[in-house]
Design an enzyme around this catalytic site. Structure first.
Site, PDB file in Angstrom:
ATOM      1  N   PHE A 111       0.816  -1.213   0.000  1.00 44.42           N
ATOM      2  CA  PHE A 111       0.000   0.000   0.000  1.00 44.42           C
ATOM      3  C   PHE A 111       0.849   1.262   0.000  1.00 44.42           C
ATOM      4  CE2 PHE A 111       0.853   0.033   4.517  1.00 44.42           C
ATOM      5  CZ  PHE A 111       0.603   1.331   4.958  1.00 44.42           C
ATOM      6  N   LYS A 112       2.090   1.155   0.453  1.00 43.50           N
ATOM      7  CA  LYS A 112       2.944   2.342   0.496  1.00 43.50           C
ATOM      8  C   LYS A 112       3.172   2.921  -0.896  1.00 43.50           C
ATOM      9  CE  LYS A 112       3.551   1.731   4.924  1.00 43.50           C
ATOM     10  NZ  LYS A 112       4.790   1.502   5.638  1.00 43.50           N
TER      11      LYS A 112
END
Length: 462
Positions: A111-112
């Site tokens: 998700f980063k």
């Protein structure tokens, strides 16, 4: 739109200066001076937008015209063109009451990427426009490092150094960072925990002279751009469910260690997105769950878990929430953070605890619960969760009410944590990009967890 420090000793600053400052020069964290308030009409207009179109509208609220709209659109389009799914962050239905927001379709399967593809391109844009040098310094519990490196590797005018805790990230996470051969990338494997890495980063940034002399810039979620970018997928997920007729009582369950991902949801809610409930899911390093449930913020004993990216005791974004909890009272926040540094704990009064519990529900998921959830959902629904997402799903199962719809944030592809998943005798096939990592040489330096050692490495690298 200006940005102010949670500790009140920095003059209001513009968007680009806020991004370059990272950690505020007074040791606090930057937040918007005021949050935009979105009308029902605006939310309705946004409901049919693509992810890229929505991101452009959200970012436009915060850049204060410092970046021309055409340039901002190109930054957004370039950042999300690297994702493998046309929806960027698609919503996948598991059962009648549970959806999974898949945030792992970016280049490093985490998700980063959603924030760091944008921030990497933004730093490159600023470097070109200002003809300036940018030295990025960051710490990672596993995913931030790979995403940050991918966002800036090979880019002119930018060097990046990432600290990760030695042998305390998954093998795939380590390989994603250390198999990068670009000369503008340095990986330091620190003897210690992620909290040690994060403390070093904060203390080096707090040395304002050192920070300015060596053009240090932040890539961790202490940088407000990270949080703003992550608000977008809350809006997008909510709109996708609304378009399916699920417009009432939509909650989000968020696996979190550093409080950044769920704080982005809190900001989206404060801006007017009608989120029903924010469920905070931790693993056995449960300082945040204990704070929500008891009003005590105090690190416990560090525990290595099957969800290592959440093995965090001191959450770097917690100070931002304190600022809002205390009504923007910077003096009180400064006092509380000084107390925490001196005594190692913060206790809030009962009336404020009621406010916290109105903002969040929280649940701590133990190791066996995490693995059991992975096994249950794989057997029952044929869907494989990574161990961090499994914490979010387990918390949702525990806290979501019947008849409500919950979106669990899926923070990583399960292939990144095969060591944990194999414990339940579940086999998976690695994506081609991940499988290829195992044949590449690694580039990393193992170092002691001291400020002096990290400074020495930085001076050689920069």
């Amino acid at each position: 739109m200006k940005y102010i420090s949670t500790r009140g000793q920095v003059a209001p600053t513009g968007f680009i200066d806020a991004i370059l400052m990272g950690l505020a020069d007074d040791g606090g964290l930057l937040v918007p001076e005021q949050l935009p308030q979105l009308s029902e009409e605006t939310l309705k207009q946004w409901q049919q937008l693509s992810y890229q179109e929505l991101a452009l509208e959200v970012f436009s609220l915060f850049v204060n015209n410092e970046i021309p709209r055409a340039d901002l659109k190109k930054l957004v389009d370039d950042s999300y063109s690297t994702f493998r799914h046309e929806d960027v962050t698609p919503v996948h239905q598991i059962n009648e009451g549970l959806y999974v927001l898949e945030l792992f379709h970016g280049p490093t399967f985490a998700f980063k990427d959603v924030a760091l593809q944008f921030l990497g391109n933004l730093y490159s844009y600023i470097s070109r426009k200002n003809n300036s040098i940018i030295h990025i310094l960051g710490a990672t519990s596993g995913d931030t490092g790979a995403s940050a490196i991918e966002g800036v590797r090979g880019k002119e005018g930018i060097r990046i150094c990432i600290l990760h805790p030695h042998q305390k990230v998954s093998k795939v996470q380590e390989l994603q960072m250390t198999t990068v051969s670009d000369t503008n990338v340095l990986n330091l494997s620190v003897e210690g925990t992620f909290d040690d890495c994060q403390r070093i980063i904060k203390e080096l940034f707090a040395d304002v002279d050192f920070k300015h002399q060596y053009h240090l810039r932040a890539i961790n979620s202490i940088n407000i751009a990270r949080i703003l970018a992550q608000t977008v997928y809350y809006f997008y997920a909510y709109f996708q469910l609304a378009n399916k007729g699920q417009a009432e009582k939509i909650s989000f369950s968020v696996p979190t260690g550093n409080f950044g991902d769920i704080f982005a949801g809190y900001l989206a809610q404060q801006m007017g997105l009608p989120i029903h409930k924010l469920i905070l899911a931790t693993n056995e390093n449960n300082i945040l769950a204990r704070f929500v449930n008891e009003g005590l913020y105090q690190p416990g004993d560090f525990r290595g878990t099957y969800s290592p990216s959440m093995d965090i005791q001191v959450a770097s974004n917690f100070e931002r929430y304190l600022f809002y909890l205390y009504g923007g009272d910077a003096a009180t926040v400064t006092s509380l953070m000084a107390q925490f540094k001196a005594e190692g704990r913060i206790v809030i009064p009962e009336q404020l605890l009621k406010r916290v519990q109105a903002d969040f529900s929280a649940y701590s998921v133990d190791n066996e619960d995490c693995l059991n959830t992975i096994q249950e959902y794989h057997e029952k629904y044929g869907y494989l969760l990574d161990p961090h997402t499994a914490c979010g799903v387990a918390a949702s199962d525990k806290l979501a009410a019947d008849g409500e719809v919950t979106v669990a944030l899926s923070t990583a592809h399960p292939a990144k944590f095969d060591e944990s998943i194999r414990l339940r005798n579940i086999s998976q096939t690695y994506p081609e990009q991940i499988q290829a990592l195992f044949d590449k040489p690694q580039n990393q330096i193992v170092v002691d967890g001291t400020n002096e050692e990290i400074k020495k490495q930085l001076l050689t690298f920069f």
